[in-house]
Structure formats: C-alpha cells, structure tokens
Scaffold this motif. Structure first.
Motif, PDB file in Angstrom:
ATOM      1  N   GLY A 162       0.807  -1.223   0.000  1.00 34.81           N
ATOM      2  CA  GLY A 162       0.000   0.000   0.000  1.00 34.81           C
ATOM      3  C   GLY A 162       0.832   1.262   0.000  1.00 34.81           C
ATOM      4  O   GLY A 162       0.670   2.138   0.839  1.00 34.81           O
ATOM      5  N   ALA A 163       1.766   1.364  -0.945  1.00 37.32           N
ATOM      6  CA  ALA A 163       2.627   2.547  -0.985  1.00 37.32           C
ATOM      7  C   ALA A 163       1.823   3.762  -1.446  1.00 37.32           C
ATOM      8  O   ALA A 163       1.567   4.670  -0.664  1.00 37.32           O
ATOM      9  N   HIS A 164       1.433   3.791  -2.696  1.00 40.28           N
ATOM     10  CA  HIS A 164       0.583   4.896  -3.183  1.00 40.28           C
ATOM     11  C   HIS A 164      -0.713   4.373  -3.772  1.00 40.28           C
ATOM     12  O   HIS A 164      -1.714   5.052  -3.787  1.00 40.28           O
ATOM     13  N   GLY A 165      -0.661   3.154  -4.281  1.00 35.89           N
ATOM     14  CA  GLY A 165      -1.840   2.531  -4.856  1.00 35.89           C
ATOM     15  C   GLY A 165      -2.537   1.679  -3.804  1.00 35.89           C
ATOM     16  O   GLY A 165      -2.273   1.805  -2.609  1.00 35.89           O
ATOM     17  N   PRO A 166      -3.453   0.797  -4.264  1.00 33.33           N
ATOM     18  CA  PRO A 166      -4.255  -0.009  -3.339  1.00 33.33           C
ATOM     19  C   PRO A 166      -3.421  -0.838  -2.348  1.00 33.33           C
ATOM     20  O   PRO A 166      -2.396  -1.405  -2.712  1.00 33.33           O
ATOM     21  N   ARG A 167      -3.908  -0.889  -1.110  1.00 31.87           N
ATOM     22  CA  ARG A 167      -3.258  -1.734  -0.097  1.00 31.87           C
ATOM     23  C   ARG A 167      -3.658  -3.186  -0.296  1.00 31.87           C
ATOM     24  O   ARG A 167      -2.946  -4.099   0.077  1.00 31.87           O
ATOM     25  N   ARG A 168      -4.884  -3.382  -0.819  1.00 28.08           N
ATOM     26  CA  ARG A 168      -5.360  -4.744  -1.086  1.00 28.08           C
ATOM     27  C   ARG A 168      -5.815  -4.854  -2.538  1.00 28.08           C
ATOM     28  O   ARG A 168      -6.447  -3.940  -3.068  1.00 28.08           O
ATOM     29  N   LEU A 169      -5.506  -5.997  -3.131  1.00 32.07           N
ATOM     30  CA  LEU A 169      -6.009  -6.305  -4.470  1.00 32.07           C
ATOM     31  C   LEU A 169      -6.715  -7.653  -4.380  1.00 32.07           C
ATOM     32  O   LEU A 169      -6.130  -8.637  -3.924  1.00 32.07           O
TER      33      LEU A 169
END
Lengths: 224, 477
Positions: free
Chosen positions: A210-217
């Motif tokens: 979860g750096a800049h985009g989604p923490r979970r996919l």
C-alpha cells in the motif's frame, strides 16, 4: 540552425555509417513492426483450461493479492460484498459504466454503488479486467469510461473482475487480444498490467504493502 | 540536489563511506536482499538465460536501426494526439520541460522516479524558475527532503536507515503531531502516502521517465511497484515523458521479452506490480487521464556512443543488478561514485556523460570479479568496457604519475619472463621469511593502501607460476 531532431537523427546515422534512406534497412524495420515476431515464450504459461486458471491463481497469490472464483456474473456482487465484509470495510464501491457490471444484480446486496472516476475519496473500487496473464498472475486493464484508470490506483481496496475465458497464458497472447479489439498498431490510451497490490521496499528494503496505490487487491474470476 | 559531480574525489568519498557506520549498516540490506531474490526468480524460470539472449539481441537490433525506429515512434505518438520534442543536451531538455510547464501555468509538478531527470538536474532548474517539483517515489521523496542524490538506480534511499527517515519526516512534516509514533517503517510509509496524496491531486504537470518506448504503437512504458508513476501521469492535466533515445524497442512482443528479465534481475519479482503502457492523451470518451501528452527525447551524448566500443552500454535497461552484485558498491555505496549513476553501469556510463577526466576513478574502482557481467540481463560486458576506459585514461595521460611508473616497472618485468619469475620468487621468499613469526603483515612498504584496512597475509609456499609448473608436471606424469 538545424533542428535538434535533425541533428540527433543525422548524428545517429553518422555513427552507424548509414544515410537512413537504405531500402533494406527500411524493409527490415517495417517487417519487424508488421510481423511483430514472438521470441521465447516460457513453457510455464502454455497450459489451458483448469490448469491455466490454477497457474493464474497461484501467481496472483504469489504476488500477495487474493483471489476467488464464482460460476456466473450474477454472483459477482455477492462476492464483492463478502470480500468487503471479511475485511470489515464499508459496503460502498465505486465503478465505471462497464456494461458487464450493469447486467449484474447489485440491488440484491446491501452495497452502495456509485459510478465514475475516483477523485481520491473512495475506499473501494471495482473494475472489470480486459484480460489476465497466467504466467505471472497479471491483470490486463484498459482505460476508458467503462473502467476509468483512476479506479486502479486511488482507492485503498481494488477488486478486479476477470472472466476465465479472457485469461491468457502469456503476454504475447494478451497483446494479440488487444490487437483484435483495437486494431494492429493501435492502443487504448492506457493499458495497465497489474500484478499484486502496491508496495515499496524503499525503507531498509522491508516489503510494505500500500505505498501509493491499493493496499489490497482482490481478484474475482467468473466462470472458471 | 545537484548534478555537479564529485566523481573526481572518488577516493576521498570512498574513504569517508567506509568509515560511515550508518551507511555500512544500511548497505548490509543490499548485500543480503537483492542477490538471493534475483537468483530464486531466475531459477523459477527455465527460459531465463535464453530470454537474456533475446533481450540483448532486441536491443542490438534496435540500436542498429535507431534512426528509423525513432521516426516510426514519433509518427505514432503524433497520430495518437501526443507531441514529440527532441533535446540534444541536458540544457535543451530542461528548457523544453520548463516551457511546457510555463505554458500550463504550472506551480507544482509531481515526478515519477526518473534517472534521466537526475541526469539533467531538472529539479534545481524548476525550482530556480519558481516551480515546485515533488518526487513521489518513496525513496526519491526521502532523498529530496535530504537534498541528496539517489544512491542506487532502483532503490534511491538504500543508503539510509529507518531512524534517519524518521528524523527527516519530523523535521519536514511539521503540520503533524510532534508526539506521533514513527518507530515502525509502515508508519513512515503511511505518513508519506498521506502527504503525497495531496500533492498528487494538486499537481499541474506530471513528469515521468520511460523504461521503454514502443515504435509499433507510439507507447511509453513505466514500470513501478508503488503506483506513484501512475498517479503522476493520470491525475495532472499534462503528462511529460522524459526519455533517452536508447529506450526504443520495435514492438509490444519485444517489450514482453525484456520485461521477463527486467523485474527478475532487479528485485526478483516475477513482474513489477505496475507495468503501464501509455499512448497519447485522453481519448474523447475518457473520464480521466492527461489532456496533454508530451514526449521529450534526450540524446545527451548517446548518439555518439553508437559505432564505438561503448555502444553496448546503450543496451542497459537500468535494473540495478550490476550494483547489487558489486563488491565495490557493497563497500562504499552509491554516493561515493559522485554522480547520478553508481556501480558498474555508472563506472562505464559516467565517463561518457561527464568526461573521463572527471570520472576516471570510477572504471578503476573495480575488482574485475565479473559478477556484474554475469548477472546483466542484456549481457553488457561491463568489465571489458571499464578496461576500455582505463586504456583511454592511460592514452590521455590522465593516470597519476605513480600509477604510470608502477605500470612501466611491471611492464619491464612482464616483457622479460625469466627476470619476472626470478623477481617474484625472491620477493615471495623474502616476504615469507620476514612474516614467518606472525603469519601476516600489519604494515608493508608501498602497500599501506591495503594494510590500512586489513592485514596482508604472508605468502605460503612458492609463486603461482612455480606451482602451476609443478601441477602440470605432475599431471603429465
């Protein structure tokens, strides 16, 4: 004064000892672009049916995403609701106007569904993938009003729906599918290959999600 | 940040780095992490070595036809509604970026991680013109706060420890509670995410580099794990791609071949999290994405490398494997190299970009162990290229007088094998005799560069040549 463009091109040609007008060189380049030869395709992805889906599953999980299967599109809203519930997340989603979503029974769940791009305030997004690549567990997303690109990056939790029939073994087969849809040499504005949730190793080489985009996919495969 | 090189002071830089305990602790992360992960990823893919050959051949083919691929690429970008600009030099590239930013009335720009923007010193130039550049890759953000250059091409803050990052965040993020807990790396990440999210949404222009440019489709490609490059390019009204000319590849198939070796060589991932293919500005029906799409193609000396022995360096895909496996990099880190590109690839590239007179130490900072070449995904013969620089340095009389006279003395003996054997036999014998008691030397004349940092072992037995002759005689018998 000559332009930067002309200078750079003529310097390249001087270094290579060519004029740029050679018919053979032109022919080689045109043919390469036209024929787009495939190189070495890993055997790993050269499987079909259940085996391909199993490889895709294993690679998606290896990339630290989660994955589930449903039998038909009608079961997607319930699977989305279940994922959100399982992580104690609010039952709200943002999605684009993909016709495949429009046909799904969202009203049968308690999900609050809104449509459009993300402006950074959405916690959960649902997108429909154009395809997937089993070789590395990669989702292939194309931009457009059906699935705006901002949904792939701004929300904390990204749920991606992909149809089992759209899974390919390798990247090259995914490009063949893109060409069938958009034409040879043409591309949608953006194609996103997504392999797992956002991460960074920039602090002491420690893997953090979860750096800049989604923490979970989370991936939902339809009709496996 | 500065593009002003300290490469001429490599020796002083290296000495300081060796004595820096914080740095030495952080460098332990390079030694332990990257190597095993790359090996495991390569082992999982039986076709890995074959794909390295493919990647090398694709890049070679493209370089031999670079003028034509650039023309094809340019035409496709224009057809997709984008603009292509050409920059001969760093100065021209900076001016082009600034002009585009000014045309947009930009006040802040976000940046994806881009070594090219480091090469041309873009941030200082924008700041000088009153435009705020914001680095958004976590590592780049951290070093921007510290006013440093990246110390690694894919892990720019690898020279730092978490406690140092915590100090920087407390110093700069003064709007946040001073009592907050930042003892865990994940808390640092969360804080950076929140701060930068606002920056992404407010930026007028987004600037990224490109890992590849595809001639077939006019597509620019970025590869990231954080997603920062994507937020940089889809949120602002204008996206600028800054790429050097050797990033061209012919087709999507060719890119797919190289992608299979890039992430595996860099971080040991099967594929990086986000591989993004961008073609032109937003389309008519699109609800998001940039309205303007500009590509700036930078030469900065590269076209002159074609047709020379350094042409092979233009295959480089910037994975960082060479520095991850380099014993010199492990010892001194990236900043000692004194400019943008560290490690073996920097030792070859930096002299071409800033001159061998300034960067001559770098190709000398090598043990020639060959690990860099053995892991390079596009098989660049880095040791050979470093040797070429040493030769040029010698030819141009840039080598220090002591080294030149030492080489001459050695050459005198090397040309007279009988004398050479005699001299080494006497030398080894004398050392063995003198060091008999302790088994090592804490100090030796003419060798304090070695003995300052470690003991010199006492020779055991005869010279290498004597033993070689013995072994051969034994085998023949």
């Amino acid at each position: 004064m000559t332009s930067a463009r002309d200078d750079i091109l003529s310097n390249i040609r001087r270094s290579l000892g060519v004029t740029g007008a050679e018919r053979t060189r032109q022919g080689i380049v045109d043919e390469r672009i036209d024929r787009a030869p495939r190189g070495v395709i890993p055997k790993r992805g050269q499987v079909s049916g259940r085996e391909r889906l199993d490889l895709f599953r294993a690679q998606v999980e290896g990339a630290l995403a989660t994955i589930t299967e449903v039998a038909s599109p009608d079961e997607v809203p319930a699977a989305v609701a279940e994922f959100l519930r399982g992580h104690n997340l609010p039952a709200t989603i943002r999605r684009g106007d993909d016709p495949r979503f429009a046909a799904m029974p969202w009203a049968e769940t308690a999900l609050e569904v809104s449509q459009g791009v993300s402006e950074g305030r959405d916690l959960n997004a649902v997108s429909h993938a154009f395809g997937g690549v089993a070789e590395t567990g990669t989702l292939v997303m194309v931009s457009g009003p059906e699935n705006p690109s901002t949904l792939n990056f701004l929300p904390d939790n990204h749920i991606v729906v992909v149809e089992a029939k759209d899974l390919q073994g390798d990247y090259e087969s995914a490009w063949a599918k893109v060409r069938r849809a958009y034409g040879k040499g043409e591309m949608p504005r953006t194609v996103n290959f997504i392999t797992g949730p956002s991460r960074s190793g920039d602090i002491e080489q420690t893997l953090l999600l979860g750096a800049h985009g989604p923490r979970r996919l989370h991936v939902i495969v339809v009709g496996g | 940040m500065t593009a002003h090189p300290t490469s001429p002071q490599f020796k002083e830089n290296a000495a300081r780095a060796l004595a820096d305990t914080q740095l030495q602790r952080a460098l332990g992360n390079v030694r332990s992490g990257f190597i095993d992960k790359r090996q495991a990823a390569a082992d999982r893919l039986p076709e890995f070595e074959e794909l390295r050959d493919q990647a090398r051949d694709i890049k070679n083919h493209t370089l031999q036809h670079l003028d034509l691929y650039i023309e094809r690429y340019e035409a496709k970008v224009k057809a997709a509604g984008g603009h292509v600009h050409f920059a001969r030099t760093a100065e021209e590239a900076r001016a082009l970026v600034l002009q585009i930013c000014r045309d947009q009335g930009a006040r802040t720009v976000t940046k994806g991680k881009s070594m090219i923007t480091e090469e041309i010193g873009l941030n200082a130039h924008l700041e000088g013109a009153g435009i705020t550049p914001v680095e958004t890759d976590l590592g780049e953000y951290i070093i921007q706060l510290r006013g440093e250059m990246p110390s690694h091409i894919i892990a720019p803050a690898v020279h730092l420890n978490a406690t140092q990052v915590e100090e920087d965040f407390r110093r700069v993020h003064t709007h946040l509670d001073a009592e907050r807990d930042l003892s865990e790396p994940v808390q640092l990440l969360t804080e950076a995410r929140a701060v930068l999210r606002q920056r992404f949404l407010a930026a007028d222009v987004g600037i990224t580099g490109a890992n590849f440019l595809v001639a077939e489709t006019g597509t620019s490609i970025i590869v990231t794990n954080e997603g920062n490059g994507d937020l940089t390019q889809i949120l602002p009204k204008t996206h600028i791609v800054l790429a050097s000319i050797e990033k061209l590849v012919p087709t999507l198939e060719d890119v797919s071949q190289i992608l299979r070796v890039l992430a595996r060589s860099a971080t040991g991932q099967e594929l990086s999290v986000y591989t993004t293919f961008s073609t032109g500005p937003r389309r008519e029906a699109d609800l998001d994405g940039p309205e303007n799409y500009h590509v700036i193609l930078l030469d900065n000396g590269r076209s002159s490398m074609l047709g020379t022995s350094f042409e092979e360096m233009l295959r480089c895909i910037r994975c960082g494997a060479c520095m991850n496996h380099c014993p010199v990099y492990h010892a001194v880190g990236g900043h000692a190299y004194g400019w943008v590109y560290p490690g073996p690839m920097g030792a070859v590239l930096t002299p071409t970009l800033i001159g061998v007179d300034k960067a001559g130490h770098l190709p000398n900072a090598s043990t020639f162990c060959g690990r860099c070449e053995s892991v390079c995904p596009v098989r660049i013969p880095l040791p050979k290229l470093m040797r070429h620089w040493r030769e040029r340095e010698f030819e141009r009389h840039l080598t220090p007088a002591t080294v030149r006279s030492g080489l001459k003395t050695w050459a005198f003996f090397a040309k007279r094998p009988g004398l050479y054997r005699l001299a080494t036999r006497i030398g080894m014998g004398a050392l063995a005799l003198a060091g008999r008691a302790k088994g090592r030397f804490a100090w030796l004349p003419f060798a304090d560069g070695w003995t300052k940092h470690r003991d010199f072992p006492v020779p055991q037995g005869g010279t290498f040549q004597a033993r070689w002759a013995q072994e051969r005689a034994k085998r023949a018998a």
